[in-house]
Each structure stands twice: as structure tokens, then as C-alpha cells.
Scaffold this active site. Structure first.
Site, PDB file in Angstrom:
ATOM      1  N   SER A 118     -13.906 -13.781  47.731  1.00 21.24           N
ATOM      2  CA  SER A 118     -13.042 -13.774  46.361  1.00 21.24           C
ATOM      3  C   SER A 118     -12.569 -14.393  45.257  1.00 21.24           C
ATOM      4  CB  SER A 118     -11.550 -13.065  47.180  1.00 21.24           C
ATOM      5  OG  SER A 118     -11.587 -12.006  48.231  1.00 21.24           O
TER       6      SER A 118
HETATM    7  N1  SAH Z   1     -11.742 -13.957  52.262  1.00 20.52           N
HETATM    8  C1  SAH Z   1     -13.452 -13.569  52.136  1.00 20.52           C
HETATM    9  C2  SAH Z   1     -13.640 -12.542  51.692  1.00 20.52           C
HETATM   10  C3  SAH Z   1     -15.003 -11.429  51.862  1.00 20.52           C
HETATM   11  S1  SAH Z   1     -15.286 -10.457  51.674  1.00 20.52           S
HETATM   12  C4  SAH Z   1     -13.865 -14.951  51.516  1.00 20.52           C
HETATM   13  O1  SAH Z   1     -13.838 -16.059  51.337  1.00 20.52           O
HETATM   14  O2  SAH Z   1     -15.089 -15.185  51.972  1.00 20.52           O
HETATM   15  C5  SAH Z   1     -14.135  -9.734  52.756  1.00 20.52           C
HETATM   16  C6  SAH Z   1     -15.104  -9.357  54.876  1.00 20.52           C
HETATM   17  O3  SAH Z   1     -14.419  -8.205  54.591  1.00 20.52           O
HETATM   18  C7  SAH Z   1     -16.568  -9.319  54.420  1.00 20.52           C
HETATM   19  O4  SAH Z   1     -17.175 -10.392  55.416  1.00 20.52           O
HETATM   20  C8  SAH Z   1     -16.369  -7.599  55.475  1.00 20.52           C
HETATM   21  O5  SAH Z   1     -17.696  -8.050  56.493  1.00 20.52           O
HETATM   22  C9  SAH Z   1     -15.393  -8.116  55.604  1.00 20.52           C
HETATM   23  N2  SAH Z   1     -14.587  -7.198  56.749  1.00 20.52           N
HETATM   24  C10 SAH Z   1     -14.496  -5.175  56.362  1.00 20.52           C
HETATM   25  N3  SAH Z   1     -13.919  -4.831  57.576  1.00 20.52           N
HETATM   26  C11 SAH Z   1     -13.613  -5.599  58.702  1.00 20.52           C
HETATM   27  C12 SAH Z   1     -13.255  -4.899  59.280  1.00 20.52           C
HETATM   28  N4  SAH Z   1     -12.441  -4.224  59.989  1.00 20.52           N
HETATM   29  N5  SAH Z   1     -12.555  -6.610  60.430  1.00 20.52           N
HETATM   30  C13 SAH Z   1     -13.105  -7.537  59.822  1.00 20.52           C
HETATM   31  N6  SAH Z   1     -13.455  -7.514  59.141  1.00 20.52           N
HETATM   32  C14 SAH Z   1     -13.880  -6.955  58.357  1.00 20.52           C
END
Ligand code: SAH
Length: 276
Positions: A118
């Protein structure tokens, strides 16, 4: 798994030395443009060739992170604890080397499997909202924290500076593994990474003083509400329904119920069910 490691840290974090200074409390959030933490991947790939890091500033140097913090201040973020954590966590270490030159711009970047790290301004804003909650105002710490959507682990590393304990859940195994590798550079004995469906929360370590989600769903899963401590705060992107996009939702749990407020419009990747 615990993200601990016998190796000496590549980037000394000084986990115990972060000051939790005063946080500006905002009764009414100022209106802002839509925050887009996850921009289209083709734009990120296009920008990868821009070589935007100023000449003469190495990615390991403090000035690049101070520049990013100055930018976030201009965007209205006022949370000193999150700035202190951002000074200490090298964002470039969490992205592919081909994208590292953009790591201190206020931009999201691809981390594989169609997911993105993000934007720093959105990460900072969400943690700022958590810090405005009763738990952090009273104790100067996020306390026991649940993060849903570990991704590459950058936000997890920030939370590790600001919370007593962090449980972070990721549903995609390759990203769960990547975050474990990224975070193993430090001894983070108080961070637990879980491969699972974050919609279910993580009951074994509940209740949580703080819950933060990095993916947007249609509703707030009941498990999150059940696992939120009295006095705790939850911050998550949620769809407003009727095709009106997502907003940041804040839920405060009080002794006799929950209070929900809506903040900025955002645009996160979807919160999905199950694991893969
Ligand atoms: N804060 C993270 C953002 C990753 S993007 C960073 O700094 O990299 C959002 C993430 O949420 C993705 O990796 C996606 O796979 C995860 N995600 C989506 N739905 C989810 C769920 N039900 N449980 C766990 N992770 C989930």
C-alpha cells in the site's frame, strides 16, 4: 510461525526505543481526495523505469525516509509514532530490487500475485486512525494488534514498533512466505505470521486492542467484532454499497456496544475468502 531469526539484523530496528509521542486527535476528519493504496499494476510497471530517487541519496540513507515523512506531513498526517516507525523500517527492503528506487515515493508497488504494497500515506493514515483510539491514547501503544493482509510485511514491521504484540494473517501462501523472509532480518519475537483466512480473525490470540485490514470487504466480518477488545479500535476499508466505492471504516468497541464512523474514500484490493 514466529518471524524470529538467530541472524543479526540487517537493519537495526531498536524495537524498544521508539517514542510514542502525542498524537493529534481529530474530531472531524478533513475531506480529502480518494486515497488509492493499490493503483493498477500497469501503472506501477510503467513507473518502474522512471528512476525517481534523487541522485546522491542512497536507499539506506536516512534522508530518503525523511523526505517521505515530509511528504506525508504535507498530506496532513500528524501521527509522530508512525513517522518514528517509518524512519526505522526500510521500505525498499520489502519490494523487488527493480522497484526499490520508487520505495520512498508515495506510491503503491506490485509485490506479486496481483497484490500491492500500500501507499505510505494510506498506511500512515490507517495507523494514525488506530492511534486516535482509546487504547493508544491511554497507553501510547496499539497493544495487542491483529493485521489482516500481511502482503510483503512492510506494514507488519511498522506495527511491530507500535504494538505490544502483532498477529498478521495472509491468505496467499507465497506472500506469507515472502513476508516471513522479509521480516526474518530482524528478531521480532512479538510478531506472529499466520497463513489463513483473515476474515475469521485469529481467535487464539484474541481479544485485540487494535485490528487493521489491508483489503476491502462488503461488510465487517463478525469474527473481527467478536475479537475486538472493549476499548479497542478497528480500522478497515469497506464497500459502501450501491457502487459508491470503499471508505475507511473505524469501529470502536465500548462496554455496551460498537460505534462506527466513516472516513476517507479509498481503493483497496478485495478481501477474499479462504486460502490459496
Ligand atoms: N499491508 C500489505 C498490503 C498487501 S495487499 C503490504 O504492506 O504489503 C492486501 C493483502 O491482503 C494481499 O496480500 C491479499 O492476499 C491479502 N488478503 C486479501 N484477503 C485476505 C483474507 N481474507 N485473509 C488474509 N489476507 C487477505
Amino acid at each position: 510461525m514466529s518471524a524470529g531469526s538467530p541472524k543479526p539484523p540487517r537493519f537495526p530496528l531498536g524495537l524498544d526505543s521508539v517514542g510514542h509521542g502525542a498524537v493529534r486527535s481529530r474530531a472531524k476528519p478533513e475531506p480529502r481526495a480518494v486515497l488509492r493504496p493499490q493503483r493498477p499494476l500497469h501503472e506501477a510497471a510503467r513507473d518502474a523505469s522512471r528512476q525517481a530517487t534523487p541522485q546522491g541519496l542512497g536507499l539506506d540513507s536516512q534522508p530518503v525516509r525523511e523526505r517521505m515523512i515530509a511528504l506525508l506531513r504535507r498530506e496532513g498526517i500528524r501521527c509522530e509514532p508512525v513517522f518514528e516507525a517509518m524512519r526505522r523500517v526500510p521500505r525498499h527492503a520489502f519490494v523487488d530490487t527493480a522497484l526499490a528506487n520508487q520505495a520512498y515515493e508515495d506510491t503503491s508497488l506490485p509485490i506479486g500475485l496481483g497484490q500491492t504494497i500500500s501507499k505510505p500515506s494510506v498506511v500512515a493514515r490507517m495507523i494514525e486512525l488506530l492511534f486516535d483510539g482509546a487504547q493508544a491514547r491511554t497507553h501510547g501503544s496499539l497493544g495487542g494488534t491483529l493485521e489482516v493482509g500481511t502482503g510483503c510485511g512492510y506494514q507488519t514491521a511498522l506495527l511491530a514498533h507500535l504494538a505490544r504484540r502483532v498477529v498478521s494473517i495472509e491468505r496467499l501462501k507465497p506472500l506469507f512466505d515472502k513476508a516471513g523472509t522479509n521480516l526474518s532480518a530482524w528478531r521480532l519475537d512479538h510478531v506472529r505470521l499466520v497463513h489463513g483466512d483473515g476474515r475469521l480473525g485469529h481467535a487464539p490470540n484474541a481479544p485485540y486492542d487494535s485490528i487493521i485490514a489491508a483489503a476491502g470487504g462488503e461488510d465487517v466480518p463478525q469474527a473481527w467484532l467478536d475479537q475486538l477488545a472493549v476499548g479497542g479500535r478497528l480500522v478497515a476499508p469497506m464497500h459502501r454499497g450501491g457502487g459508491r466505492g470503499q471508505v475507511l471504516v473505524v469501529i470502536d468497541r465500548h462496554a455496551h456496544g460498537c460505534q462506527r464512523t466513516e472516513h476517507e474514500a479509498v481503493h483497496f484490493v478485495p478481501l477474499k475468502s479462504g486460502i490459496a
